[in-house]
Scaffold this motif. Structure first.
Motif, mmCIF file in Angstrom:
data_model
loop_
_atom_site.group_PDB
_atom_site.id
_atom_site.type_symbol
_atom_site.label_atom_id
_atom_site.label_comp_id
_atom_site.label_asym_id
_atom_site.label_seq_id
_atom_site.Cartn_x
_atom_site.Cartn_y
_atom_site.Cartn_z
ATOM 1 N N MET A 1 9.487 10.412 -0.144
ATOM 2 C CA MET A 1 8.498 9.353 0.034
ATOM 3 C C MET A 1 9.108 8.034 -0.450
ATOM 4 S SD MET A 1 4.737 9.172 -1.722
ATOM 5 C CE MET A 1 5.260 8.220 -3.137
ATOM 6 N N ARG B 1 -5.838 6.460 -10.599
ATOM 7 C CA ARG B 1 -5.727 6.908 -9.206
ATOM 8 C C ARG B 1 -6.853 6.298 -8.363
ATOM 9 N NH1 ARG B 1 -2.911 10.890 -7.039
ATOM 10 N NH2 ARG B 1 -2.272 11.603 -9.089
ATOM 11 N N ARG C 1 -4.347 3.728 0.070
ATOM 12 C CA ARG C 1 -3.012 4.324 0.063
ATOM 13 C C ARG C 1 -2.915 5.366 1.187
ATOM 14 N NH1 ARG C 1 -0.101 2.262 -3.744
ATOM 15 N NH2 ARG C 1 1.567 3.649 -3.103
ATOM 16 N N PHE C 2 -1.705 5.620 1.619
ATOM 17 C CA PHE C 2 -1.481 6.510 2.771
ATOM 18 C C PHE C 2 -1.155 7.910 2.250
ATOM 19 C CE2 PHE C 2 0.170 2.205 3.947
ATOM 20 C CZ PHE C 2 -0.915 1.822 4.728
ATOM 21 N N THR C 3 -2.190 8.603 1.816
ATOM 22 C CA THR C 3 -1.977 9.845 1.077
ATOM 23 C C THR C 3 -2.086 11.096 1.957
ATOM 24 O OG1 THR C 3 -4.319 9.871 0.504
ATOM 25 C CG2 THR C 3 -2.818 8.901 -1.118
ATOM 26 N N VAL C 4 -1.467 12.149 1.447
ATOM 27 C CA VAL C 4 -1.695 13.505 1.938
ATOM 28 C C VAL C 4 -2.389 14.253 0.792
ATOM 29 C CG1 VAL C 4 0.236 13.603 3.526
ATOM 30 C CG2 VAL C 4 0.614 14.226 1.147
ATOM 31 N N TYR D 1 0.049 13.047 -14.206
ATOM 32 C CA TYR D 1 0.415 11.761 -13.588
ATOM 33 C C TYR D 1 0.188 10.610 -14.569
ATOM 34 C CZ TYR D 1 0.984 13.809 -8.954
ATOM 35 O OH TYR D 1 1.444 14.545 -7.875
ATOM 36 N N TRP E 1 5.217 8.414 3.142
ATOM 37 C CA TRP E 1 5.716 9.724 3.587
ATOM 38 C C TRP E 1 6.291 9.644 4.989
ATOM 39 C CZ3 TRP E 1 5.982 13.322 -0.051
ATOM 40 C CH2 TRP E 1 5.026 13.362 -1.075
ATOM 41 N N ASN F 1 -9.530 12.567 3.605
ATOM 42 C CA ASN F 1 -8.247 12.570 2.873
ATOM 43 C C ASN F 1 -8.460 12.845 1.389
ATOM 44 O OD1 ASN F 1 -9.338 10.073 2.206
ATOM 45 N ND2 ASN F 1 -7.383 8.998 2.240
ATOM 46 N N GLU F 2 -9.490 13.625 1.094
ATOM 47 C CA GLU F 2 -9.763 13.977 -0.296
ATOM 48 C C GLU F 2 -9.708 15.507 -0.421
ATOM 49 O OE1 GLU F 2 -10.012 12.722 -3.346
ATOM 50 O OE2 GLU F 2 -10.457 14.798 -3.910
ATOM 51 N N SER F 3 -8.697 15.990 -1.129
ATOM 52 C CA SER F 3 -8.442 17.433 -1.148
ATOM 53 C C SER F 3 -9.604 18.260 -1.676
ATOM 54 C CB SER F 3 -7.183 17.723 -1.965
ATOM 55 O OG SER F 3 -7.361 17.320 -3.309
ATOM 56 N N LEU G 1 0.812 -1.223 0.000
ATOM 57 C CA LEU G 1 0.000 0.000 0.000
ATOM 58 C C LEU G 1 0.844 1.271 0.000
ATOM 59 C CD1 LEU G 1 -2.517 -1.075 2.811
ATOM 60 C CD2 LEU G 1 -2.856 -1.263 0.344
ATOM 61 N N SER G 2 2.106 1.143 0.439
ATOM 62 C CA SER G 2 2.912 2.360 0.593
ATOM 63 C C SER G 2 4.030 2.490 -0.436
ATOM 64 C CB SER G 2 3.533 2.399 2.000
ATOM 65 O OG SER G 2 4.396 1.290 2.196
ATOM 66 N N CYS H 1 3.276 17.916 -2.746
ATOM 67 C CA CYS H 1 2.047 17.340 -3.311
ATOM 68 C C CYS H 1 1.067 18.419 -3.772
ATOM 69 C CB CYS H 1 1.400 16.469 -2.240
ATOM 70 S SG CYS H 1 -0.243 15.887 -2.674
ATOM 71 N N ARG I 1 -3.371 22.456 -2.485
ATOM 72 C CA ARG I 1 -4.722 23.032 -2.544
ATOM 73 C C ARG I 1 -5.187 23.385 -1.131
ATOM 74 N NH1 ARG I 1 -8.406 18.489 -5.644
ATOM 75 N NH2 ARG I 1 -7.827 18.913 -7.787
HETATM 76 N N1 LIG Z 1 -7.397 12.199 -4.170
HETATM 77 C C1 LIG Z 1 -6.396 12.576 -3.295
HETATM 78 C C2 LIG Z 1 -5.031 12.294 -3.898
HETATM 79 C C3 LIG Z 1 -3.935 12.566 -2.926
HETATM 80 C C4 LIG Z 1 -2.613 11.908 -3.367
HETATM 81 O O1 LIG Z 1 -2.590 11.060 -4.271
HETATM 82 N N2 LIG Z 1 -1.513 12.338 -2.735
HETATM 83 C C5 LIG Z 1 -0.224 11.768 -3.062
HETATM 84 C C6 LIG Z 1 0.870 12.793 -3.026
HETATM 85 S S1 LIG Z 1 0.783 13.969 -4.313
HETATM 86 C C7 LIG Z 1 0.153 10.745 -1.999
HETATM 87 O O2 LIG Z 1 0.104 11.032 -0.821
HETATM 88 N N3 LIG Z 1 0.578 9.574 -2.441
HETATM 89 C C8 LIG Z 1 1.087 8.552 -1.582
HETATM 90 C C9 LIG Z 1 0.807 7.195 -2.139
HETATM 91 O O3 LIG Z 1 0.043 7.054 -3.102
HETATM 92 O O4 LIG Z 1 1.340 6.245 -1.575
HETATM 93 C C10 LIG Z 1 -6.593 14.045 -3.018
HETATM 94 O O5 LIG Z 1 -6.842 14.830 -3.957
HETATM 95 O O6 LIG Z 1 -6.530 14.420 -1.851
#
Ligand SMILES: N[C@@H](CCC(=O)N[C@@H](CS)C(=O)NCC(=O)O)C(=O)O
Length: 362
Positions: A126, A68, A167-170, A235, A131, A184-186, A52-53, A98, A103
């Protein structure tokens, strides 16, 4: 060695202009490469979550295109709701690298939410565990996690939801009252920030509306193509694993830019003669375009500075005249992240020196 990179920490908005300036960064990157644990003991679990990471384990679809994953935590901060607006209750986790996190940073600042919602910044490097916070990777500008002393963003996700499989996103908004993730959705985080705290804000900040009722249809219709063609399009171009998938993605990126260029002709904003979320959503990709996407993601049919004078003017004005944009931009984190964190795209992890400057003066 560690203290060397810390001592040479620079203010976050300084851009990399020369090889001499890149040197401490390169030393840090080398150190970091030698220390990539695959299995990290977290507060709540020891299960192996590298699938996942680790971005190199991400599977493209059968035609070689990048898809995505949808965000998982979709709660809203709202008056009277489970997640009520309160000062210092929520924390925003971001990477300066990111675009989606940027945003949220821009809207937080525009709305004057800095005193209400603290921020924690991760290291741009990352790696296989996702991260890292400064405790795992003391990269200049990165911070430690003050909530559970997480070593990586994934520790917070697993703390909130031990069986989490996304996924562990920011960006990610954390609720300290319930020790969980709110969202976790911007695209939703910026809508929350736009209105949820209005009752607590001074009148001038509460009055700022980045998604006004009367402009919603037009903003939505711009977002509808800016996201697939430009924000996510870069992307899809960069992560494509077949020639066909790459070519169709990159062409779509430039047809999107052509549309934006026409809309911005003689205008300072995309919609309604004033700043809206449509500008913010487009801007976060455009500011990264020449420094990163042209090279790293092979979006090289043109550059913003040479080929898109209207977009370039609009981007520069927002950057140089509105501190919410400039202060949310850290070109060093941006460049180092992309060129370091995607070894399947850039196996040497060499960070290009140009373009110089990252953004032209007004
Ligand atoms: N849909 C999410 C996408 C966020 C996203 O994909 N962030 C990336 C960084 S630009 C991330 O943290 N990726 C880590 C990963 O996929 O492991 C949003 O808009 O908040």
């Amino acid at each position: 060695m560690l203290s060397v990179s810390l001592r040479l920490a620079r203010p976050h908005s300084v851009s990399v202009h020369s090889l001499t300036q890149l040197r401490p960064l390169i030393m840090h990157v080398k150190l970091r490469s030698q220390n990539q644990p695959n299995l990290v003991r977290t507060m709540s679990t020891t299960r192996d979550t590298t699938h996942l990471s680790d971005i190199t384990k991400m599977k493209p679809s059968t035609d070689g295109s990048f898809n995505r994953q949808a965000s998982s935590f979709r709660n809203f901060i709202e008056p009277g709701g489970k997640f009520a607006p309160e000062k210092d209750r929520y924390r925003l986790y971001v990477s300066y690298a990111c675009p989606w996190a940027t945003r949220a940073l821009i809207v937080r600042k525009l709305k004057g939410l800095e005193d209400f919602i603290p921020v924690t910044v991760v290291s741009p490097l990352m790696g296989t565990s996702g991260w890292p916070f400064a405790s795992a990777d003391p990269y200049p500008g990165a911070e430690v996690d003050p909530i559970i002393n997480a070593q990586h963003v994934r520790d917070l996700y697993l703390h909130a939801s031990p069986n989490y499989e996304g996924r562990f996103t920011v960006p990610m908004v954390w609720d300290t009252a319930n020790n969980t993730i709110v969202n976790n959705e911007s695209s939703e985080i910026i809508r929350m920030f736009n209105t949820a705290f209005n009752d607590l804000l001074p009148a001038d900040k509460a009055a700022i509306d980045l998604y006004p009722e009367k402009d919603r249809a037009e903003i939505d219709s711009i977002n509808d193509w800016v996201y697939p063609e430009i924000n996510n399009g870069v992307y899809r171009s960069g992560f494509a694993t077949t020639q066909e998938a790459y070519e169709s993605a990159v062409k779509l990126v430039f047809s999107g830019l052509d549309k934006a260029e026409k809309i911005l002709k003689g205008k300072d904003y995309l919609v309604g003669g004033k700043l809206s979320e449509a500008d913010i959503r487009l801007w976060v990709t455009i500011i990264r375009f020449d420094p990163v996407y042209v090279g790293h993601f092979k979006c090289n049919l043109n550059t913003i500075r040479a080929g898109y004078p209207e977009i370039n003017r609009w981007m520069k004005q927002l950057y140089w005249k509105n501190s919410a944009f400039k202060d949310s931009t850290n070109f060093e984190h941006i460049k180092v992240h992309y060129y370091w964190s995607h070894p399947s795209v850039n196996p040497t992890r060499i960070v290009p020196v140009g373009p110089i400057p990252n953004i032209e003066p007004l």
